[in-house]
Design an enzyme around this catalytic site. Sequence first.
Site, short mmCIF file in Angstrom:
data_model
loop_
_atom_site.label_atom_id
_atom_site.label_comp_id
_atom_site.label_asym_id
_atom_site.label_seq_id
_atom_site.Cartn_x
_atom_site.Cartn_y
_atom_site.Cartn_z
N LYS A 256 0.80 -1.32 0.15
CA LYS A 256 0.04 0.09 -0.01
C LYS A 256 0.88 1.33 0.09
O LYS A 256 0.59 2.22 -0.64
CB LYS A 256 -0.79 -0.02 1.06
N THR A 257 1.93 1.17 0.72
CA THR A 257 2.83 2.52 0.86
C THR A 257 3.37 2.88 -0.43
O THR A 257 3.60 3.72 -0.83
CB THR A 257 3.85 2.15 1.94
N GLU B 49 -14.65 -23.54 -1.83
CA GLU B 49 -15.36 -22.43 -2.62
C GLU B 49 -15.88 -22.99 -3.87
O GLU B 49 -16.95 -22.33 -4.37
CB GLU B 49 -13.99 -21.42 -2.83
N HIS C 63 -19.53 -23.76 -3.55
CA HIS C 63 -20.37 -22.75 -3.49
C HIS C 63 -20.53 -22.29 -5.13
O HIS C 63 -21.64 -22.01 -5.56
CB HIS C 63 -19.79 -21.33 -2.83
P1 ADP Z 1 1.96 -2.05 3.23
O1 ADP Z 1 2.20 -0.51 3.05
O2 ADP Z 1 0.86 -2.48 2.51
O3 ADP Z 1 2.30 -2.64 4.71
P2 ADP Z 1 4.81 -1.66 1.99
O4 ADP Z 1 4.36 -0.76 0.81
O5 ADP Z 1 5.11 -0.94 3.16
O6 ADP Z 1 3.22 -2.68 2.31
O7 ADP Z 1 5.66 -3.03 1.60
C1 ADP Z 1 6.93 -3.01 2.18
C2 ADP Z 1 7.85 -3.73 1.20
O8 ADP Z 1 7.59 -5.05 0.50
C3 ADP Z 1 7.91 -2.62 -0.12
O9 ADP Z 1 8.82 -1.53 0.11
C4 ADP Z 1 8.39 -3.74 -0.94
O10 ADP Z 1 9.79 -3.84 -1.07
C5 ADP Z 1 7.95 -4.79 -0.84
N1 ADP Z 1 6.64 -5.26 -1.57
C6 ADP Z 1 5.15 -5.01 -0.64
N2 ADP Z 1 4.34 -5.23 -1.87
C7 ADP Z 1 4.90 -5.33 -3.20
C8 ADP Z 1 4.53 -5.54 -4.37
N3 ADP Z 1 3.14 -5.61 -4.76
N4 ADP Z 1 5.53 -5.26 -5.53
C9 ADP Z 1 6.70 -5.31 -5.21
N5 ADP Z 1 7.28 -5.27 -3.86
C10 ADP Z 1 6.41 -5.15 -2.80
ZN ZN Z 2 -18.10 -20.80 2.58
#
Ligand code: ADP
Ligand code: ZN
Length: 465
Positions: A71-72, A284, A287
């Site tokens: 997400k970040t 699943e 269902h």
């Molecule tokens: P959240 O904010 O969802 O907790 P982060 O964005 O902080 O997760 O993820 C932490 C690290 O994990 C990222 O900086 C990256 O290195 C890796 N990561 C997480 N999700 C992905 C993704 N979809 N693709 C590539 N790297 C990812």
């Molecule tokens: Zn179910």
Amino acid sequence: MGKAKAFGQLQAQVVDADRSNVSFKDVAGIDEAKEELVEIVNFLKNPDKYTIAGARIPTGVLLYGEPGTGKTLLAKAIAGEAGVTFFSISGSNFVEMYAGIGASRVRDLFIQGKKKAPCIIFIDEIDAVGKRRGGGSNDEREQTLNQLLVEMDGFQANDKVIIVAATNRLDTLDPALLRPGRFDRQVLVPLPDVLGREHIIKVHAEKVQTDESVDWHQIAKETPGFSGAELANLVNEATLMAVKGGGKIGMVELELAKDKVMMGAERRSMIISEKDKEITAYHEIGHALVALMTPGADPVVKVSIIPRGESMGQTMQVPDMDKHSHSCAYLFDKICVLLGGRIAEELIYEELTTGSANDIERATGLARRMVCEWGMHEKIGPVVYNNMDHPGMIGPAISEQTAVMIDEAVKDIIQRAYDYAKKILLENTLLLNGLTQELLDKETISAADIERVMGHRRGLSCHSV
Ligand code: ADP
Ligand code: ZN
């Protein structure tokens, strides 16, 4: 360390303003979420085009999903793609702050944001400030939340600031945050499926040296339930091991790193065994298959065995939005679909699991309302009875005899639905197995995948006749 210094440090880490050098290609395995955010990037790149056209652009985007799903990273990528400033702050920092500071910090943040517009303001862990109000409330948190709402309501499209927030607890958020004009765009950031995991591993392994033994797809298959962060960690661990051994990363390092991450995972329960995955897949598909074979049931759009929140898997149907009242047949079909998961498990395995508790509860609840509220059972007729699930409904006091009749009627509906759904599954065991295999391979299947497998089976049976 002196007090003043500690305070200064706190201030410095509360708001980070940065140019982001992350782009969409760094984010892998969550293409649907990315697609939903392209519009925001386009707006930030060229806000005037949108404001002149009078297009409605969301002020707030809420990203929700398990920790470590990216997400970040996604929020940074939006800023990076658009080439705008990225402000970030964490909800939990607000709450730890000294009295009265949270709200003024929010005000500052928005003033800074507007000065640097176009920009992204990212609020991580929004649940720390935005928890549902009431009940032992925390004044500081509430003031901060109110300030946030005030700021968002005062926003205009030409402010060119987009607020992106992240949470892994959508259900605990104050509904006020989700109203139109606030975080009215919600984007799920799911745990990646097998193909998604392979892409994420590859993104992180791009810069490391590997030998020819490496099979990325195999590693992806062995890591169900891993988040993007855990996969990044896996590659990192493997790299460290390879460096220590003085060579390139091979399959041995990757397997060891996988075990290490698995052992260290806080959410151990989220990392799923092959057996559990298989049970969930049968459940699943149970269902889905009942829904597919029941003409009146809502169409199945997607089936997944990627855990989400409390659930190990999901069968997604789209209900017909235009329907305001439901026929008895429709409700009966719904109960059949709910029971399909449990029945599929029964047909395949000797032992039952607890995984169907919620389905059974929902099926029973529906049947009880059919009997007590909607007059849909012939033995009871169109009479309203007090329903334990819906206290406060008007109705005659129930005699013991009536209570027994109601229970029997509820059981009768459930039994009929059970028999119907079981018949469907027994008549389609080939499809049950075929679709389950497809789901185990891909972890998420769409209506098109289902069509393909079903078409294939139909083709086979034609030949064999
Ligand atoms: P959240 O904010 O969802 O907790 P982060 O964005 O902080 O997760 O993820 C932490 C690290 O994990 C990222 O900086 C990256 O290195 C890796 N990561 C997480 N999700 C992905 C993704 N979809 N693709 C590539 N790297 C990812
Ligand atoms: Zn179910």
